[in-house]
Enzyme design. Structure first.
Site, short mmCIF file in Angstrom:
data_model
loop_
_atom_site.label_atom_id
_atom_site.label_comp_id
_atom_site.label_asym_id
_atom_site.label_seq_id
_atom_site.Cartn_x
_atom_site.Cartn_y
_atom_site.Cartn_z
N ASP A 134 46.67 33.01 38.91
CA ASP A 134 46.03 33.68 37.79
C ASP A 134 46.40 33.00 36.47
OD1 ASP A 134 45.21 35.68 39.62
OD2 ASP A 134 47.05 36.82 39.27
N ASP A 163 42.23 31.69 40.83
CA ASP A 163 42.34 33.10 41.14
C ASP A 163 41.78 33.91 39.97
OD1 ASP A 163 42.93 35.45 42.47
OD2 ASP A 163 44.99 34.92 42.92
N ASP A 167 45.03 39.51 36.06
CA ASP A 167 45.19 40.45 37.17
C ASP A 167 46.38 41.35 36.90
OD1 ASP A 167 43.03 39.27 38.35
OD2 ASP A 167 44.06 38.66 40.18
N ARG A 220 34.33 41.33 38.84
CA ARG A 220 35.61 41.91 38.47
C ARG A 220 35.76 41.96 36.94
NH1 ARG A 220 39.82 39.20 42.92
NH2 ARG A 220 38.61 39.80 44.76
#
Length: 325
Positions: A134, A163, A167, A220
């Site tokens: 991330d 990724d 997150d 997302r």
């Protein structure tokens, strides 16, 4: 069968207004500040996050110096000057402010990890192409403000080559993500990493997203499991699926703008249990919604001011991203 609007990739031309700026400077006039530039503290669930506070700043320009500067739990303010190459992630200690110097300082090739820490501010950084990880990971951490950063990769590789951009997982709590640019990426921001993590996540994962610009991010935006999310005054362009509430999560989706997006809000994709969503004041721009359950989260427990959707695109495109403080 549900019909979606056609999806095409687009690039926006940005006019700098350099001539107007030059005239203003010559006339001795004060230049207008970008929207959001005056914010010195987070709004939303991350309110109260101070990072290193008024501690004297140290400026770093190498990876070794940065790693040393952000270690430990003492109060610290770390300024990043220039673009630093790294692989993997650098762990950041508690009570830390990290801020980029100018519009183009930050990291490439990897990112930052906030694991089991508290009270961290990350501002004004460019973080790009964090391979197999991330750009920013928030894990088992509380009181975090992620503000005015530009986070990106590319869409030339498969969706798992990089990724997430931001997150937030493992029971993290009280996070505000504001005035960032997320662009050219597959998986934007995952909140709650697994359908099977209810015991750790339930009662946590309170996250506010406001005034972020999501440009050509596939999905997302965000995806939220178990937690409570407030998504307001964001500008989403070029998504397949944007807001995704799942596993009983509660989402309030307020006064956002969606363009060239197939599904603006969904509660019933890819999880064992649907989520909940309340929608108010959004400009969907023709995007579909798939809300199977309307939730109970209608009023956040903090003070904030949501601008109308009609002004969001202008505010966000002029104010979001690194270099806009």
């Amino acid at each position: 069968m549900r019909t979606y609007p056609p999806r095409t990739r687009s690039r926006r031309a940005v006019l700098t207004g350099a001539a107007s700026v030059a005239l203003a400077v010559a006339a001795g006039l004060a230049l207008p500040q970008p929207a959001g530039a005056a914010e010195t503290a987070p709004v939303g669930f991350g309110a109260g996050t101070t990072g290193g506070g008024s501690t004297g700043a140290v400026t770093v320009s190498t990876l070794a110096a940065f790693k040393s500067a952000v270690t430990g739990g003492s109060a610290k303010v770390v300024k990043v000057s220039g673009l630093i190459a790294l692989s993997g992630q650098v762990d950041v200690g508690s009570n830390t402010t990290i801020v980029g110097v100018g519009p183009s300082s930050g990291f490439t090739g990897g990112g930052l990890r906030l694991k089991k820490v508290s009270n961290v501010v990350v501002r004004n950084l460019n973080i790009s192409k964090a391979v197999k990880t991330d750009a920013i990971t928030v894990q088992a951490s509380t009181k975090v403000w992620i503000d005015h950063n530009t986070l990106s990769s590319d869409r030339d590789h498969g969706k798992d080559y990089y990724d997430g951009l931001v997150d937030i997982t493992h029971g993290s709590d009280y996070v505000t993500v504001s005035w960032n640019t997320f662009k050219d990426h597959w998986k934007g921001s995952l909140v709650g990493h697994s359908d099977n993590n209810a015991s750790e996540d339930t009662g946590h994962l309170h996250v506010t997203y406001h005034h972020n610009y999501f440009s050509d991010v596939n999905s997302r935006i965000p995806s939220l499991r178990f937690g409570t999310g407030h998504f307001y005054n964001n500008y989403v362009v070029g998504a397949e699926t944007a807001v995704h509430s799942r596993m009983g999560a509660q989402m309030l989706v307020e006064n956002n703008v969606f363009r060239n997006t197939q599904v603006a809000v969904t509660t019933d994709h890819d999880s064992d249990v649907d989520g909940y969503a309340n929608m108010t004041g959004n400009d969907l721009g023709g995007a579909a919604t798939e809300v199977s359950r309307v939730g109970t989260f209608t009023k956040p427990p903090y003070s904030y001011s949501a601008e109308p959707a009609s002004s969001v695109a202008a505010s966000v495109t002029s104010g979001a991203g690194a270099g806009r403080l």
